[in-house]
Design a protein around this motif. Sequence first.
Motif, PDB file in Angstrom:
ATOM      1  N   THR A 261       0.877  -1.311  -0.189  1.00 39.98           N
ATOM      2  CA  THR A 261       0.171  -0.018  -0.067  1.00 39.98           C
ATOM      3  C   THR A 261       1.171   1.198  -0.061  1.00 39.98           C
ATOM      4  O   THR A 261       0.512   2.378  -0.524  1.00 39.98           O
ATOM      5  CB  THR A 261      -0.874   0.157   1.207  1.00 39.98           C
ATOM      6  OG1 THR A 261      -0.072   0.013   2.462  1.00 39.98           O
ATOM      7  CG2 THR A 261      -1.702  -1.183   1.354  1.00 39.98           C
ATOM      8  N   THR A 262       1.884   1.263   0.593  1.00 36.74           N
ATOM      9  CA  THR A 262       2.842   2.248   0.849  1.00 36.74           C
ATOM     10  C   THR A 262       3.336   2.986  -0.793  1.00 36.74           C
ATOM     11  O   THR A 262       3.557   3.936  -1.111  1.00 36.74           O
ATOM     12  CB  THR A 262       4.234   2.285   1.646  1.00 36.74           C
ATOM     13  OG1 THR A 262       4.595   1.187   1.246  1.00 36.74           O
ATOM     14  CG2 THR A 262       3.647   1.984   2.885  1.00 36.74           C
TER      15      THR A 262
ATOM     16  N   ARG B  99       1.894  -6.154   3.085  1.00 34.18           N
ATOM     17  CA  ARG B  99       3.202  -6.881   2.795  1.00 34.18           C
ATOM     18  C   ARG B  99       3.048  -8.568   2.942  1.00 34.18           C
ATOM     19  O   ARG B  99       3.208  -9.208   2.152  1.00 34.18           O
ATOM     20  CB  ARG B  99       3.980  -6.739   3.855  1.00 34.18           C
ATOM     21  CG  ARG B  99       5.380  -7.245   3.811  1.00 34.18           C
ATOM     22  CD  ARG B  99       6.311  -7.094   4.913  1.00 34.18           C
ATOM     23  NE  ARG B  99       7.448  -7.878   5.069  1.00 34.18           N
ATOM     24  CZ  ARG B  99       8.543  -7.399   4.314  1.00 34.18           C
ATOM     25  NH1 ARG B  99       8.510  -6.610   3.379  1.00 34.18           N
ATOM     26  NH2 ARG B  99       9.615  -8.691   4.496  1.00 34.18           N
TER      27      ARG B  99
ATOM     28  N   ASN C 181      12.065   4.267   1.050  1.00 27.78           N
ATOM     29  CA  ASN C 181      10.475   4.397   1.564  1.00 27.78           C
ATOM     30  C   ASN C 181      10.754   4.865   3.134  1.00 27.78           C
ATOM     31  O   ASN C 181      10.840   4.090   4.157  1.00 27.78           O
ATOM     32  CB  ASN C 181       9.930   3.082   1.598  1.00 27.78           C
ATOM     33  CG  ASN C 181       8.443   3.064   2.402  1.00 27.78           C
ATOM     34  OD1 ASN C 181       7.862   4.050   2.457  1.00 27.78           O
ATOM     35  ND2 ASN C 181       7.989   2.069   2.923  1.00 27.78           N
TER      36      ASN C 181
ATOM     37  N   ARG D 234      -1.665   0.167  11.749  1.00 27.39           N
ATOM     38  CA  ARG D 234      -2.160  -0.402  10.551  1.00 27.39           C
ATOM     39  C   ARG D 234      -2.715  -1.737  11.183  1.00 27.39           C
ATOM     40  O   ARG D 234      -2.265  -2.261  11.904  1.00 27.39           O
ATOM     41  CB  ARG D 234      -1.036  -0.635   9.338  1.00 27.39           C
ATOM     42  CG  ARG D 234      -0.932   0.819   8.582  1.00 27.39           C
ATOM     43  CD  ARG D 234      -2.122   0.879   7.485  1.00 27.39           C
ATOM     44  NE  ARG D 234      -1.900  -0.474   6.712  1.00 27.39           N
ATOM     45  CZ  ARG D 234      -0.942  -0.377   5.644  1.00 27.39           C
ATOM     46  NH1 ARG D 234      -0.299   0.514   5.185  1.00 27.39           N
ATOM     47  NH2 ARG D 234      -1.288  -1.524   4.851  1.00 27.39           N
TER      48      ARG D 234
ATOM     49  N   SER E 267       0.679  -5.717   7.902  1.00 30.08           N
ATOM     50  CA  SER E 267       1.254  -4.759   7.248  1.00 30.08           C
ATOM     51  C   SER E 267       2.656  -4.541   7.472  1.00 30.08           C
ATOM     52  O   SER E 267       2.957  -4.709   8.641  1.00 30.08           O
ATOM     53  CB  SER E 267       0.547  -3.377   7.757  1.00 30.08           C
ATOM     54  OG  SER E 267       1.297  -2.249   7.828  1.00 30.08           O
ATOM     55  N   GLY E 268       3.244  -4.196   6.664  1.00 26.72           N
ATOM     56  CA  GLY E 268       4.907  -4.131   6.830  1.00 26.72           C
ATOM     57  C   GLY E 268       5.313  -2.874   7.598  1.00 26.72           C
ATOM     58  O   GLY E 268       5.992  -2.636   8.266  1.00 26.72           O
ATOM     59  N   THR E 269       4.485  -1.858   7.371  1.00 24.42           N
ATOM     60  CA  THR E 269       4.413  -0.541   8.023  1.00 24.42           C
ATOM     61  C   THR E 269       4.419  -0.919   9.523  1.00 24.42           C
ATOM     62  O   THR E 269       5.124  -0.258  10.246  1.00 24.42           O
ATOM     63  CB  THR E 269       3.592   0.192   7.639  1.00 24.42           C
ATOM     64  OG1 THR E 269       3.545   0.499   6.106  1.00 24.42           O
ATOM     65  CG2 THR E 269       3.747   1.919   8.292  1.00 24.42           C
TER      66      THR E 269
HETATM   67  P1  PGA Z   1       2.238  -2.421   4.036  1.00 25.05           P
HETATM   68  O1  PGA Z   1       3.652  -1.771   3.270  1.00 25.05           O
HETATM   69  O2  PGA Z   1       2.350  -1.630   5.103  1.00 25.05           O
HETATM   70  O3  PGA Z   1       1.166  -1.886   3.089  1.00 25.05           O
HETATM   71  O4  PGA Z   1       2.266  -3.890   4.255  1.00 25.05           O
HETATM   72  C1  PGA Z   1       4.676  -2.447   3.776  1.00 25.05           C
HETATM   73  C2  PGA Z   1       5.948  -1.591   3.147  1.00 25.05           C
HETATM   74  O5  PGA Z   1       6.012  -0.534   2.482  1.00 25.05           O
HETATM   75  O6  PGA Z   1       7.010  -2.411   3.212  1.00 25.05           O
END
Ligand code: PGA
Length: 221
Positions: A19-20, A48, A82, A113, A117-119
Amino acid sequence: RLADLQGLKRGRLRIAMVTTAKYLIPRLLGEFCARHPGIEAELTVTNREKLLARLAANEDDLVILGKPPGGLDVVATPIADNPLVVLARHDHPLAGQKAIPPARIAEEPFILRERGSGTRRAAERFFAAQGCTLKVRMELGSNEAIKQAIAGGLGLSVLSRHTLALEGEAGLIQPLDVAGFPLQSQWYVAYPAGKHLSAVASAFIDHLLASQGHTAVNFPE
Ligand code: PGA
């Protein structure tokens, strides 16, 4: 090669991204498609964890995500930075303060999130490593919904700095100056090792690499 050139005249490109990355990749894809009008692109945006499952199942031509886990047999090339930042409403009491300690952030209501989510994973790991427990007020499955929640005064969050790409950094929500931030991460373009890439997919990787730096959003230091 002639076959490659013909392949670029027409063809499909299936890309899935975290999503990022949706704040950057569609613009790069737009340039690419303007140059190769016969190409039909299909974009999927997910988090992610879901993307790693798609990558393992070879469902896309290319995926764009944060650093893939070491155990996965994939070819992955970094394409852009990022940075993750702590975001607050512009009139938050911490706005304008310098080198805010992470423990101070952990005292504020926090918006996370969704799981997968990886964030979220990066934010949780950072605060856990600092010995801080976040006061989670809410979980939301969308960067845009989190931005609205911050604007609504519901709390702080950690999101990609790219989520501010359209509105800029002087708007309703702004990054705080927190010690240890921005968390540095990178996006990678990846595909399963041994996969035969189409001419279109290879050309798009070349376009991503050629665009490195100058098309990425430039952030003031
Ligand atoms: P996400 O993005 O939070 O949508 O999973 C992860 C990333 O940018 O690595």
